[in-house]
Write a protein that holds these residues in place. Sequence first.
Motif, PDB file in Angstrom:
ATOM      1  N   ARG A  31      28.248  64.250  19.908  1.00 29.11           N
ATOM      2  CA  ARG A  31      28.412  64.970  21.173  1.00 29.11           C
ATOM      3  C   ARG A  31      29.796  65.599  21.277  1.00 29.11           C
ATOM      4  O   ARG A  31      29.946  66.706  21.813  1.00 29.11           O
ATOM      5  CB  ARG A  31      28.175  64.005  22.335  1.00 29.11           C
ATOM      6  CG  ARG A  31      26.713  63.603  22.466  1.00 29.11           C
ATOM      7  CD  ARG A  31      26.532  62.431  23.380  1.00 29.11           C
ATOM      8  NE  ARG A  31      25.122  62.076  23.509  1.00 29.11           N
ATOM      9  CZ  ARG A  31      24.683  60.889  23.880  1.00 29.11           C
ATOM     10  NH1 ARG A  31      25.557  59.916  24.147  1.00 29.11           N
ATOM     11  NH2 ARG A  31      23.397  60.625  23.987  1.00 29.11           N
ATOM     12  N   THR A  32      30.803  64.905  20.765  1.00 33.71           N
ATOM     13  CA  THR A  32      32.150  65.465  20.764  1.00 33.71           C
ATOM     14  C   THR A  32      32.198  66.750  19.940  1.00 33.71           C
ATOM     15  O   THR A  32      32.820  67.749  20.340  1.00 33.71           O
ATOM     16  CB  THR A  32      33.153  64.442  20.189  1.00 33.71           C
ATOM     17  OG1 THR A  32      33.205  63.303  21.046  1.00 33.71           O
ATOM     18  CG2 THR A  32      34.549  65.034  20.070  1.00 33.71           C
ATOM     19  N   ASP A  38      39.787  63.659  22.861  1.00 37.30           N
ATOM     20  CA  ASP A  38      41.206  64.058  22.843  1.00 37.30           C
ATOM     21  C   ASP A  38      42.000  63.388  23.971  1.00 37.30           C
ATOM     22  O   ASP A  38      42.820  64.022  24.653  1.00 37.30           O
ATOM     23  CB  ASP A  38      41.338  65.578  22.937  1.00 37.30           C
ATOM     24  CG  ASP A  38      40.814  66.296  21.706  1.00 37.30           C
ATOM     25  OD1 ASP A  38      40.487  65.613  20.712  1.00 37.30           O
ATOM     26  OD2 ASP A  38      40.705  67.541  21.740  1.00 37.30           O
ATOM     27  N   GLY A  39      41.721  62.107  24.191  1.00 37.63           N
ATOM     28  CA  GLY A  39      42.491  61.333  25.159  1.00 37.63           C
ATOM     29  C   GLY A  39      42.024  61.429  26.594  1.00 37.63           C
ATOM     30  O   GLY A  39      42.566  60.750  27.469  1.00 37.63           O
ATOM     31  N   GLN A  40      41.008  62.259  26.870  1.00 38.63           N
ATOM     32  CA  GLN A  40      40.458  62.379  28.219  1.00 38.63           C
ATOM     33  C   GLN A  40      39.039  61.835  28.245  1.00 38.63           C
ATOM     34  O   GLN A  40      38.300  61.970  27.265  1.00 38.63           O
ATOM     35  CB  GLN A  40      40.408  63.853  28.657  1.00 38.63           C
ATOM     36  CG  GLN A  40      41.701  64.424  29.188  1.00 38.63           C
ATOM     37  CD  GLN A  40      41.473  65.804  29.789  1.00 38.63           C
ATOM     38  OE1 GLN A  40      41.134  66.745  29.075  1.00 38.63           O
ATOM     39  NE2 GLN A  40      41.670  65.940  31.089  1.00 38.63           N
ATOM     40  N   ASP A  46      37.960  70.017  32.911  1.00 41.52           N
ATOM     41  CA  ASP A  46      39.341  70.499  32.810  1.00 41.52           C
ATOM     42  C   ASP A  46      39.538  71.475  31.644  1.00 41.52           C
ATOM     43  O   ASP A  46      40.280  72.458  31.786  1.00 41.52           O
ATOM     44  CB  ASP A  46      40.303  69.315  32.632  1.00 41.52           C
ATOM     45  CG  ASP A  46      40.344  68.400  33.840  1.00 41.52           C
ATOM     46  OD1 ASP A  46      39.889  68.825  34.924  1.00 41.52           O
ATOM     47  OD2 ASP A  46      40.812  67.262  33.698  1.00 41.52           O
ATOM     48  N   LYS A  47      38.916  71.200  30.516  1.00 37.08           N
ATOM     49  CA  LYS A  47      39.140  72.013  29.317  1.00 37.08           C
ATOM     50  C   LYS A  47      38.080  73.084  29.106  1.00 37.08           C
ATOM     51  O   LYS A  47      38.350  74.114  28.487  1.00 37.08           O
ATOM     52  CB  LYS A  47      39.181  71.121  28.068  1.00 37.08           C
ATOM     53  CG  LYS A  47      40.241  70.030  28.104  1.00 37.08           C
ATOM     54  CD  LYS A  47      41.643  70.604  28.130  1.00 37.08           C
ATOM     55  CE  LYS A  47      42.687  69.489  28.044  1.00 37.08           C
ATOM     56  NZ  LYS A  47      44.073  70.009  28.167  1.00 37.08           N
ATOM     57  N   LYS A  48      36.865  72.820  29.605  1.00 36.38           N
ATOM     58  CA  LYS A  48      35.760  73.731  29.329  1.00 36.38           C
ATOM     59  C   LYS A  48      35.193  74.431  30.562  1.00 36.38           C
ATOM     60  O   LYS A  48      34.452  75.402  30.438  1.00 36.38           O
ATOM     61  CB  LYS A  48      34.624  72.958  28.637  1.00 36.38           C
ATOM     62  CG  LYS A  48      34.949  72.501  27.213  1.00 36.38           C
ATOM     63  CD  LYS A  48      34.753  73.639  26.212  1.00 36.38           C
ATOM     64  CE  LYS A  48      34.888  73.190  24.789  1.00 36.38           C
ATOM     65  NZ  LYS A  48      34.432  74.195  23.817  1.00 36.38           N
ATOM     66  N   GLY A  49      35.495  73.922  31.758  1.00 37.52           N
ATOM     67  CA  GLY A  49      34.934  74.513  32.964  1.00 37.52           C
ATOM     68  C   GLY A  49      33.453  74.216  33.136  1.00 37.52           C
ATOM     69  O   GLY A  49      32.739  74.958  33.819  1.00 37.52           O
ATOM     70  N   ILE A  50      32.987  73.117  32.538  1.00 37.12           N
ATOM     71  CA  ILE A  50      31.574  72.738  32.554  1.00 37.12           C
ATOM     72  C   ILE A  50      31.411  71.500  33.441  1.00 37.12           C
ATOM     73  O   ILE A  50      32.142  70.520  33.309  1.00 37.12           O
ATOM     74  CB  ILE A  50      31.070  72.487  31.120  1.00 37.12           C
ATOM     75  CG1 ILE A  50      31.086  73.812  30.341  1.00 37.12           C
ATOM     76  CG2 ILE A  50      29.688  71.858  31.111  1.00 37.12           C
ATOM     77  CD1 ILE A  50      30.824  73.670  28.859  1.00 37.12           C
TER      78      ILE A  50
END
Length: 296
Positions: free
Chosen positions: A54-55, A83-85, A93-97
């Motif tokens: 999944r990652t 990545d630590g989250q 936060d990183k993908k807007g999903i």
Amino acid sequence: MNTKQFERIKNAKGFIAALDQSGGSTPKALQLYGVEPSSYTNDDEMFKLVHDMRTRIIKSPAFTDDRILGAILFKVTMNSKIDGQYTSDFLWDKKGIVPFLKIDEGLDELNKGVQLMKPMKSLDTLLENAKERNIFGTKMRSVIKELNEEGIVEIIKQQFEYAKIISAAGFVPIIEPEVDINAKDKEEIEEIVKREVVAQLDALPKDCYVMFKFTIPSKVNLYSDLLEYPQVVRVVALSGGYTRDKSNELLAKNENLIASFSRALSEGLNVNQSEEEFNKMLDNSIEGIYQASIAK
């Protein structure tokens, strides 16, 4: 409730990725990905491998918010990190999903032609955990296999009873009364499902927001008018055992219905593919599902 996430799920173009295979379905998902049961010796190792899968999907440059609105996670995935989250925070936060969580504890035995959800004995604890992980909504699945009106009524009633509890806790529940694609009387079953859903919606408080995840109906546009209810945020479809191409073909015919595919999304992905091969396959899959979701 996160209003920005709510508006995105309600109004943006795209589909919802289902990355929520749980204990029972994980071995099959891994095997389709090229990871044989001999590669792990216990559940911890199995869930580590599926989280790696999944990652890889989530971090792919193909997995972006211009085509994917949300992603449904399993509890183990929600409480694992990228990545630590935590996965749910990484998604937003990183993908807007927008992150969702599968909450049901599996299916009861077949009775009256249906499989109700097992009683959710740990629901309060799980919802508290979901709140800590900034989850937006939930998903719960039951299955209808035969034309039995009494069983279908019980399925829809159970789904809405839990939906009210989940909504009161601050989440948007996805109600999923799956109809087996091989059911003998699939179209008639779906008519009863629609009737019972409408009856429940008519009695639902206006501030209780819900979503639906249906098998792609035999009668085109059967569920298209459900979005006229102010409580209905979105209506999505499962692939239900159809191939990705067949799922896309059927989905594209239905107005107000977008995808929430699991197996059809990951079809063709393999642990041994190079990053270039993997990302190209995933990109093609996402693009096909996206086009089918907006083709109205």
